[in-house]
Design a protein around this motif. Structure first.
Motif, PDB file in Angstrom:
ATOM      1  N   GLU A  85     -34.156 -28.914   3.634  1.00  0.00           N
ATOM      2  CA  GLU A  85     -34.919 -28.049   4.533  1.00  0.00           C
ATOM      3  C   GLU A  85     -36.226 -27.623   3.873  1.00  0.00           C
ATOM      4  OE1 GLU A  85     -34.304 -27.201   7.657  1.00  0.00           O
ATOM      5  OE2 GLU A  85     -35.362 -25.330   8.001  1.00  0.00           O
ATOM      6  N   CYS A 133     -32.124 -17.108  11.694  1.00  0.00           N
ATOM      7  CA  CYS A 133     -32.018 -18.565  11.589  1.00  0.00           C
ATOM      8  C   CYS A 133     -31.408 -18.928  10.246  1.00  0.00           C
ATOM      9  CB  CYS A 133     -33.440 -19.132  11.688  1.00  0.00           C
ATOM     10  SG  CYS A 133     -33.506 -20.891  11.957  1.00  0.00           S
ATOM     11  N   CYS A 162     -40.970 -26.431   4.637  1.00  0.00           N
ATOM     12  CA  CYS A 162     -41.286 -25.106   4.083  1.00  0.00           C
ATOM     13  C   CYS A 162     -40.608 -24.862   2.737  1.00  0.00           C
ATOM     14  CB  CYS A 162     -40.778 -24.030   5.034  1.00  0.00           C
ATOM     15  SG  CYS A 162     -41.297 -24.267   6.712  1.00  0.00           S
ATOM     16  N   HIS A 171     -38.850 -16.817   5.221  1.00  0.00           N
ATOM     17  CA  HIS A 171     -37.614 -17.273   4.586  1.00  0.00           C
ATOM     18  C   HIS A 171     -37.248 -16.316   3.455  1.00  0.00           C
ATOM     19  CE1 HIS A 171     -37.962 -21.819   5.769  1.00  0.00           C
ATOM     20  NE2 HIS A 171     -37.499 -21.064   6.737  1.00  0.00           N
TER      21      HIS A 171
HETATM   22 FE1  CLF Z   1     -36.745 -21.645   8.599  1.00  0.00          FE
HETATM   23 FE2  CLF Z   1     -35.623 -23.887   9.198  1.00  0.00          FE
HETATM   24 FE3  CLF Z   1     -35.108 -21.769  10.621  1.00  0.00          FE
HETATM   25 FE4  CLF Z   1     -37.467 -22.920  10.778  1.00  0.00          FE
HETATM   26  S1  CLF Z   1     -38.013 -23.830   8.772  1.00  0.00           S
HETATM   27  S2  CLF Z   1     -34.562 -22.051   8.510  1.00  0.00           S
HETATM   28  S3  CLF Z   1     -35.505 -23.846  11.370  1.00  0.00           S
HETATM   29  S4  CLF Z   1     -37.086 -20.720  10.514  1.00  0.00           S
HETATM   30 FE5  CLF Z   1     -39.041 -25.320  10.378  1.00  0.00          FE
HETATM   31 FE6  CLF Z   1     -39.827 -25.296   7.905  1.00  0.00          FE
HETATM   32 FE7  CLF Z   1     -39.357 -27.623   9.053  1.00  0.00          FE
HETATM   33 FE8  CLF Z   1     -37.393 -25.991   8.500  1.00  0.00          FE
HETATM   34  S5  CLF Z   1     -40.940 -26.183   9.631  1.00  0.00           S
HETATM   35  S6  CLF Z   1     -38.672 -26.959   6.987  1.00  0.00           S
HETATM   36  S7  CLF Z   1     -37.694 -27.071  10.406  1.00  0.00           S
END
Ligand code: CLF
Ligand code: SF4
Length: 296
Positions: free
Chosen positions: A49, A113, A263, A26
């Motif tokens: 998120e 993403c 995350c 990220h």
């Molecule tokens: Fe990052 Fe989110 Fe894309 Fe995954 S995370 S922007 S979809 S690459 Fe995944 Fe982390 Fe859960 Fe998010 S485990 S918080 S769903």
């Protein structure tokens, strides 16, 4: 763009099997936010998120690109680079799009993403898809504006700041339009829904029904983690039994993600590992960029 936009087989969040072997990075380039969720303390990363209470630091787009290149070099299993905050990536879209454009040029085969509250999504859906962002997450916590009004304090649209059902009706309209545009462009869409007991826990099915009809591919029900100093500080987290039941019920309408690890906005590596982007930077990220209030 020749990249496989919707290659979910390599995406650790969109594919439960992939999370054992593929990781994500990220890039924390997005500071501000255009809505105020009742469970969010703006000093920390976007709770929609991210894990609340964990401070992320802001990177300039150039620094983010450099960090991404290092991360990919050191971790060949990284398949995805995402932008998930610490605020909303589309609230100040220039920084986010600039970063994505640089990433796309430098790393043509990496999956891109993004996670957003959806307010500015209709405006940027075409740009995201043309940059090869193949996976987008939109947080939809309610599809009834009166329930949304119990969750969102305000919504800021340009010079307008709306409250109550006016605010949530606008947010909902933009979320639907944005998701429909992404789907028309072939982007894979996940919905995050924060489950708040007593507020929207009886509404999860309605959310699942609506987002499925808009074309969303996957849903991730996230239990509220109460944050001190917010409106929901004393609201208990839904227990695992409730989450299992809600996911099982919603799964009839739309596939469920069940392996989310909440995350950080600067997370690095396999889901569940404690890696941070800082680990691949030369020394700690600049302390003066430590966020205090999502740039607001
Ligand atoms: Fe990052 Fe989110 Fe894309 Fe995954 S995370 S922007 S979809 S690459 Fe995944 Fe982390 Fe859960 Fe998010 S485990 S918080 S769903
Ligand atoms: Fe906080 Fe904005 Fe994320 Fe809501 S969308 S949790 S207000 S950063």
């Amino acid at each position: 763009m020749t990249i496989a936009q919707a290659d979910s087989a390599r995406h650790p969040c969109f594919n439960a099997e992939a999370h054992r072997s593929f990781g994500r990075a990220h890039l924390p380039v997005a500071a501000g936010c255009n809505v105020q969720c009742g469970f969010c303390d703006r000093r920390y990363s976007c709770v929609n998120e991210s894990r609340p209470g964990v401070t992320a630091r802001l990177l300039e787009p150039e620094e983010a690109l450099e960090a991404a290149l290092r991360a990919v070099k050191q971790m060949p299993h990284l398949s995805v680079i995402g932008i998930a905050g610490p605020g909303d990536p589309l609230a100040d879209a220039g920084r986010t799009l600039h970063t994505l454009e640089a990433l796309r040029k430098a790393l043509p085969h990496i999956l891109l993403c993004l996670s957003t509250n959806g307010l500015a999504l209709p405006l940027h859906a075409a740009a995201l898809s043309s940059l090869g962002v193949g996976h987008v997450t939109v947080t939809v916590n309610a599809v009834d504006p009166s329930i949304g009004a119990d969750i969102y304090t305000w919504v800021s649209d340009g010079a307008r700041r709306l409250t109550g059902t006016d605010a949530t009706a606008l947010l909902l309209e933009r979320q639907e339009e944005g998701i429909r545009r992404l789907k028309a462009a072939g982007v894979t869409v996940k919905i995050n829904s924060v489950v708040i007991p007593g507020i929207n826990d009886r509404h999860v099915q309605a959310v699942a029904q609506a987002v499925s009809s808009w074309g969303a591919d996957l849903m991730n029900c996230i239990p509220l983690l109460p944050v001190q100093g917010t409106r929901f500080a004393r609201t208990p987290s839904p227990d695992p039994q409730m989450m299992r039941r809600l996911r099982d019920e919603a799964a009839i309408l739309i596939p469920q993600m069940r392996h989310c690890t909440r995350c950080r906005a600067d997370a690095l590596g396999l889901l569940g590992e404690e890696g941070q982007l800082e680990d691949v930077c030369h020394g700690p990220l600049p302390a003066h960029r430590k966020l205090h209030a999502c740039g607001q």
